[in-house]
Design a protein around this motif. Sequence first.
Motif, mmCIF file in Angstrom:
data_model
loop_
_atom_site.group_PDB
_atom_site.id
_atom_site.type_symbol
_atom_site.label_atom_id
_atom_site.label_comp_id
_atom_site.label_asym_id
_atom_site.label_seq_id
_atom_site.Cartn_x
_atom_site.Cartn_y
_atom_site.Cartn_z
ATOM 1 N N GLU A 261 -16.120 2.119 8.257
ATOM 2 C CA GLU A 261 -15.891 1.978 6.819
ATOM 3 C C GLU A 261 -15.636 0.515 6.458
ATOM 4 O OE1 GLU A 261 -14.000 6.433 5.985
ATOM 5 O OE2 GLU A 261 -12.672 4.687 6.084
ATOM 6 N N LYS A 262 -14.851 -0.162 7.276
ATOM 7 C CA LYS A 262 -14.533 -1.571 7.025
ATOM 8 C C LYS A 262 -15.805 -2.420 7.060
ATOM 9 C CE LYS A 262 -10.938 -4.645 6.992
ATOM 10 N NZ LYS A 262 -9.654 -4.546 6.285
ATOM 11 N N GLU A 263 -16.680 -2.137 8.007
ATOM 12 C CA GLU A 263 -17.937 -2.872 8.101
ATOM 13 C C GLU A 263 -18.796 -2.673 6.849
ATOM 14 O OE1 GLU A 263 -19.936 -1.488 11.592
ATOM 15 O OE2 GLU A 263 -18.390 -2.244 12.964
ATOM 16 N N ARG A 264 -18.780 -1.459 6.325
ATOM 17 C CA ARG A 264 -19.664 -1.113 5.215
ATOM 18 C C ARG A 264 -19.103 -1.538 3.869
ATOM 19 N NH1 ARG A 264 -23.463 4.110 5.053
ATOM 20 N NH2 ARG A 264 -23.858 3.141 7.071
ATOM 21 N N TRP A 265 -17.791 -1.355 3.663
ATOM 22 C CA TRP A 265 -17.222 -1.569 2.331
ATOM 23 C C TRP A 265 -16.189 -2.700 2.258
ATOM 24 C CZ3 TRP A 265 -16.163 4.152 3.264
ATOM 25 C CH2 TRP A 265 -17.326 4.905 3.039
ATOM 26 N N GLY A 266 -15.718 -3.156 3.405
ATOM 27 C CA GLY A 266 -14.682 -4.186 3.397
ATOM 28 C C GLY A 266 -13.276 -3.608 3.366
ATOM 29 N N PHE A 267 -13.149 -2.290 3.368
ATOM 30 C CA PHE A 267 -11.863 -1.606 3.434
ATOM 31 C C PHE A 267 -12.114 -0.248 4.082
ATOM 32 C CE2 PHE A 267 -13.799 -0.414 -0.606
ATOM 33 C CZ PHE A 267 -13.660 0.968 -0.617
ATOM 34 N N HIS A 268 -11.020 0.441 4.444
ATOM 35 C CA HIS A 268 -11.180 1.754 5.053
ATOM 36 C C HIS A 268 -10.246 2.765 4.377
ATOM 37 C CE1 HIS A 268 -7.569 0.417 7.026
ATOM 38 N NE2 HIS A 268 -8.204 -0.370 7.887
ATOM 39 N N TYR A 269 -10.369 4.011 4.829
ATOM 40 C CA TYR A 269 -9.614 5.105 4.200
ATOM 41 C C TYR A 269 -8.118 4.835 4.170
ATOM 42 C CZ TYR A 269 -7.970 6.628 8.768
ATOM 43 O OH TYR A 269 -7.341 6.678 9.991
ATOM 44 N N ALA A 270 -7.586 4.144 5.190
ATOM 45 C CA ALA A 270 -6.142 3.881 5.238
ATOM 46 C C ALA A 270 -5.719 2.944 4.116
ATOM 47 C CB ALA A 270 -5.762 3.298 6.602
ATOM 48 N N ASP A 271 -6.603 2.011 3.728
ATOM 49 C CA ASP A 271 -6.313 1.152 2.583
ATOM 50 C C ASP A 271 -6.238 1.990 1.307
ATOM 51 O OD1 ASP A 271 -6.364 -1.387 3.955
ATOM 52 O OD2 ASP A 271 -8.541 -1.180 4.084
ATOM 53 N N VAL A 272 -7.115 2.991 1.203
ATOM 54 C CA VAL A 272 -7.097 3.873 0.035
ATOM 55 C C VAL A 272 -5.811 4.697 0.022
ATOM 56 C CG1 VAL A 272 -8.325 5.658 -1.256
ATOM 57 C CG2 VAL A 272 -9.617 3.986 0.105
ATOM 58 N N ASP B 181 -1.582 0.616 7.898
ATOM 59 C CA ASP B 181 -1.674 0.030 9.231
ATOM 60 C C ASP B 181 -2.050 1.023 10.331
ATOM 61 O OD1 ASP B 181 -0.968 -2.372 8.123
ATOM 62 O OD2 ASP B 181 1.136 -2.282 8.737
ATOM 63 N N ILE B 182 -2.218 2.291 10.010
ATOM 64 C CA ILE B 182 -2.453 3.288 11.061
ATOM 65 C C ILE B 182 -3.665 2.971 11.942
ATOM 66 C CG2 ILE B 182 -3.128 5.711 11.455
ATOM 67 C CD1 ILE B 182 -1.119 6.372 9.141
ATOM 68 N N GLY C 101 -4.229 10.903 5.850
ATOM 69 C CA GLY C 101 -5.646 11.113 5.589
ATOM 70 C C GLY C 101 -6.022 11.214 4.125
ATOM 71 N N ILE C 102 -5.064 11.048 3.212
ATOM 72 C CA ILE C 102 -5.386 11.283 1.794
ATOM 73 C C ILE C 102 -6.420 10.297 1.266
ATOM 74 C CG2 ILE C 102 -3.226 12.449 1.228
ATOM 75 C CD1 ILE C 102 -2.224 9.820 0.034
ATOM 76 N N GLY C 103 -6.483 9.115 1.853
ATOM 77 C CA GLY C 103 -7.499 8.155 1.427
ATOM 78 C C GLY C 103 -8.901 8.664 1.688
ATOM 79 N N GLN C 104 -9.068 9.376 2.789
ATOM 80 C CA GLN C 104 -10.375 9.946 3.109
ATOM 81 C C GLN C 104 -10.769 10.987 2.061
ATOM 82 O OE1 GLN C 104 -13.342 9.290 4.545
ATOM 83 N NE2 GLN C 104 -12.162 8.848 6.402
ATOM 84 N N LEU C 105 -9.796 11.784 1.646
ATOM 85 C CA LEU C 105 -10.051 12.778 0.609
ATOM 86 C C LEU C 105 -10.417 12.105 -0.713
ATOM 87 C CD1 LEU C 105 -7.045 15.121 1.408
ATOM 88 C CD2 LEU C 105 -9.444 15.660 1.807
ATOM 89 N N ARG D 240 -14.087 5.726 12.851
ATOM 90 C CA ARG D 240 -14.395 5.847 11.430
ATOM 91 C C ARG D 240 -13.869 4.674 10.608
ATOM 92 N NH1 ARG D 240 -17.402 9.377 7.847
ATOM 93 N NH2 ARG D 240 -16.709 8.724 5.780
ATOM 94 N N ALA D 241 -12.632 4.271 10.831
ATOM 95 C CA ALA D 241 -12.046 3.187 10.033
ATOM 96 C C ALA D 241 -12.851 1.897 10.197
ATOM 97 C CB ALA D 241 -10.588 2.964 10.427
ATOM 98 N N ASP D 242 -13.241 1.576 11.414
ATOM 99 C CA ASP D 242 -14.025 0.356 11.646
ATOM 100 C C ASP D 242 -15.374 0.426 10.940
ATOM 101 O OD1 ASP D 242 -12.052 -0.818 13.179
ATOM 102 O OD2 ASP D 242 -12.895 -0.146 15.098
#
Length: 290
Positions: A174-185, A205-206, A142-146, A170-172
């Motif tokens: 985020e992906k729709e809005r920014w093109g990436f999600h917290y897991a990428d971060v 990949d989570i 979850g550190i990407g979310q932080l 949540r991940a989906d």
Amino acid sequence: MELKSLVDQPGKLPTVPKVVQQLIASFNSEDVSSADIARQIAADPALSAKLLRLANSAFFHVSRTVGTVDDALRMLGFVMVRNLVLGNGMVAAFKNTKGMDLPQFWRYNLYTAVAARWLAMHAGDHGQDNGDAVFTVGMMHGIGQLQLHVVAAAEVAPLDKQVNVLDAARADKEKERWGFHYADVSAELAKIWNFPDALASALRDIPDPMATGKLDRAAAWVLLGAWIARVEVLKLDDDAARACYPAQVAKKLGVDPAWTPLLVKHAADKADLAMPALKELSAGLDAMLE
């Protein structure tokens, strides 16, 4: 908002304690010395005291009192001691994050880690799945979310009002809005901190452990652990819980749904497949969140 902009300057990265930096470096060291690591931990009295408190917790069921850092390394193993120190270090590094319910968030991460570890050890393939390594991914996932909330609070706030940061969707969103999600971060942070490539890939990949066409088993165990942690922490009702269960991933792992009563009516001959309650499974490790 771009992914690289979240981690492109040292000032945007959380301050990680020196001993945690040294432990991170040990991931890629073939000649890491447990004695050196023990000395580094022992040099920090507060950290040593917390480690020993954790080592003597109900979670580990140790047969005798763990009295020194050396004892902890011998009895728990280097990987788990590293996990405990890393987890404590991450909590400290992000302790001033605004806009999130941090106690809830870290409890969810801890529950994810212990559930994923239990599943990997009890339902996994002993040749492929390492429970302690899966625990690492669970605590870090979850550190990407932080990081998003620290560096891009204004951009994240509108989405927070629509979807809880712990929500399965949540991940989906985020992906729709920014093109990436917290897991990428999370994966980007892991790369910057020189974590092994396999760990960074698992973090990325989570949300979808089969995204690359090949199942990432560590990511898959953490996804299952995150599901049961979410059910507990967000207090989802049975219908909502079943609706977000990652059934395809569980099937790919070969996990019998009897691991949780939510999914099946337990038959007497499958009672031993049930995972203990998360509070029981994590007993004593909540000291890591203080």
